[in-house]
Design an enzyme around this catalytic site. Structure first.
Site, mmCIF file in Angstrom:
data_model
loop_
_atom_site.group_PDB
_atom_site.id
_atom_site.type_symbol
_atom_site.label_atom_id
_atom_site.label_comp_id
_atom_site.label_asym_id
_atom_site.label_seq_id
_atom_site.Cartn_x
_atom_site.Cartn_y
_atom_site.Cartn_z
ATOM 1 C CG LEU A 61 -2.147 -1.016 1.180
ATOM 2 C CD1 LEU A 61 -3.040 -0.963 2.464
ATOM 3 C CD2 LEU A 61 -2.802 -1.076 -0.066
ATOM 4 C CG ASN A 87 -8.202 -3.069 8.854
ATOM 5 O OD1 ASN A 87 -8.471 -2.600 10.175
ATOM 6 N ND2 ASN A 87 -7.196 -4.165 8.572
ATOM 7 C CE1 TYR A 152 -2.137 4.426 12.854
ATOM 8 C CE2 TYR A 152 -2.884 5.429 14.843
ATOM 9 C CZ TYR A 152 -3.159 4.617 14.092
ATOM 10 O OH TYR A 152 -4.022 3.759 14.159
ATOM 11 C CB SER A 155 -1.679 9.588 8.642
ATOM 12 O OG SER A 155 -1.418 8.794 9.474
ATOM 13 C CD GLN A 234 -22.343 11.834 11.254
ATOM 14 O OE1 GLN A 234 -21.776 12.089 12.197
ATOM 15 N NE2 GLN A 234 -22.596 12.576 10.175
#
Length: 244
Positions: A61, A87, A152, A155, A234
């Site tokens: 990724l 995920n 982290y 991002s 949301q």
């Protein structure tokens, strides 16, 4: 049969998503980094157990070309995509003085740019079919200010904003976009920690325990269903009362 694309299915929460969606009648396009015999065995067992079909797709990724090749493979399948779950994540937490540029760069490549590209391509498919659900897995660390969050946490905050922005763009096309913000989850890494370390981590969680995988996957299944037909844009906290 419905189809879900899920990233990071080889272990932890991603594996739990794959198992939950397969058990609920979905075929799963499982995006993982590399071929492994353990993952292949898991896929075979899950297909036998649920009767669903799992399609492994391999991609790094953090590499745009690798991810685009995986997306091209998915597009060539010519199947309706009902759900996309972003995920997979890269986690690093250090004070900024000890953080390398490359660590920040990889955090944004995996945690923001990869979901961006996946959503851009999959939204194209969903727009043509007139429906779809996108669920991004983020973190309460992106909402509650934490130290050592320049990679982290930042991002994931960007992914939260993308979730809300994209919902404004595509809901009129029948696509809903939401995020689940987790705190502590009972992963192998957490379970292997010493009790005093676990206690320190849980200090800010009102329920004083980590989330079980099912508590997160159940929320995703709800958001994927018609029961959540009026919910979009949301950031839903499944966090045990973190910092309340």
């Amino acid at each position: 049969m419905k189809t879900a694309i899920i990233t990071g299915c080889n272990r932890g929460l991603g594996k739990a998503f794959m198992e939950a969606y397969a058990a609920n009648g979905y075929e799963v396009i499982a995006i993982v980094r590399s071929v492994s015999s353990d993952f292949e065995d898991t896929v075979k067992e899950l297909q036998t157990k649920t009767g669903s079909t799992i399609f492994p797709v391999y991609a790094e990724l953090s590499d745009r070309e690798s991810l685009q090749n995986a997306l091209n493979e998915i597009i060539a399948m010519e199947r309706p995509i009902d759900v996309l779950i972003n995920n997979a994540a890269y986690h690093v937490s250090k004070p900024i003085f000890f953080m390398d540029y490359e660590e920040v760069e990889k955090s944004f490549k995996v945690n923001y740019l990869a979901p961006f590209l996946l959503m851009k391509e999959v939204c194209g498919l969903m727009t043509r079919q007139g429906y779809g659900n996108i669920i991004n897995i983020t973190s309460v660390a992106a909402i509650a200010t934490e130290p050592a969050g320049s990679a982290y946490d930042a991002s994931k905050a960007a992914l939260n904003q993308l979730t809300k922005s994209l919902a404004q763009e595509v809901t009129v096309m029948g696509i809903r976009v939401n995020a689940i913000a987790c705190s502590v989850v009972a992963t192998d890494m957490y379970n292997s920690m010493k009790p005093d370390v676990q206690k320190k981590i849980l200090k800010r969680v009102a329920m004083k325990r980590p989330a079980e995988f099912k508590e997160v996957t159940d929320m995703a299944l709800f958001l994927s269903s018609e029961k959540a037909s009026y919910i979009t844009g949301q950031i839903i906290r499944v966090d045990g009362g973190y910092n309340v």
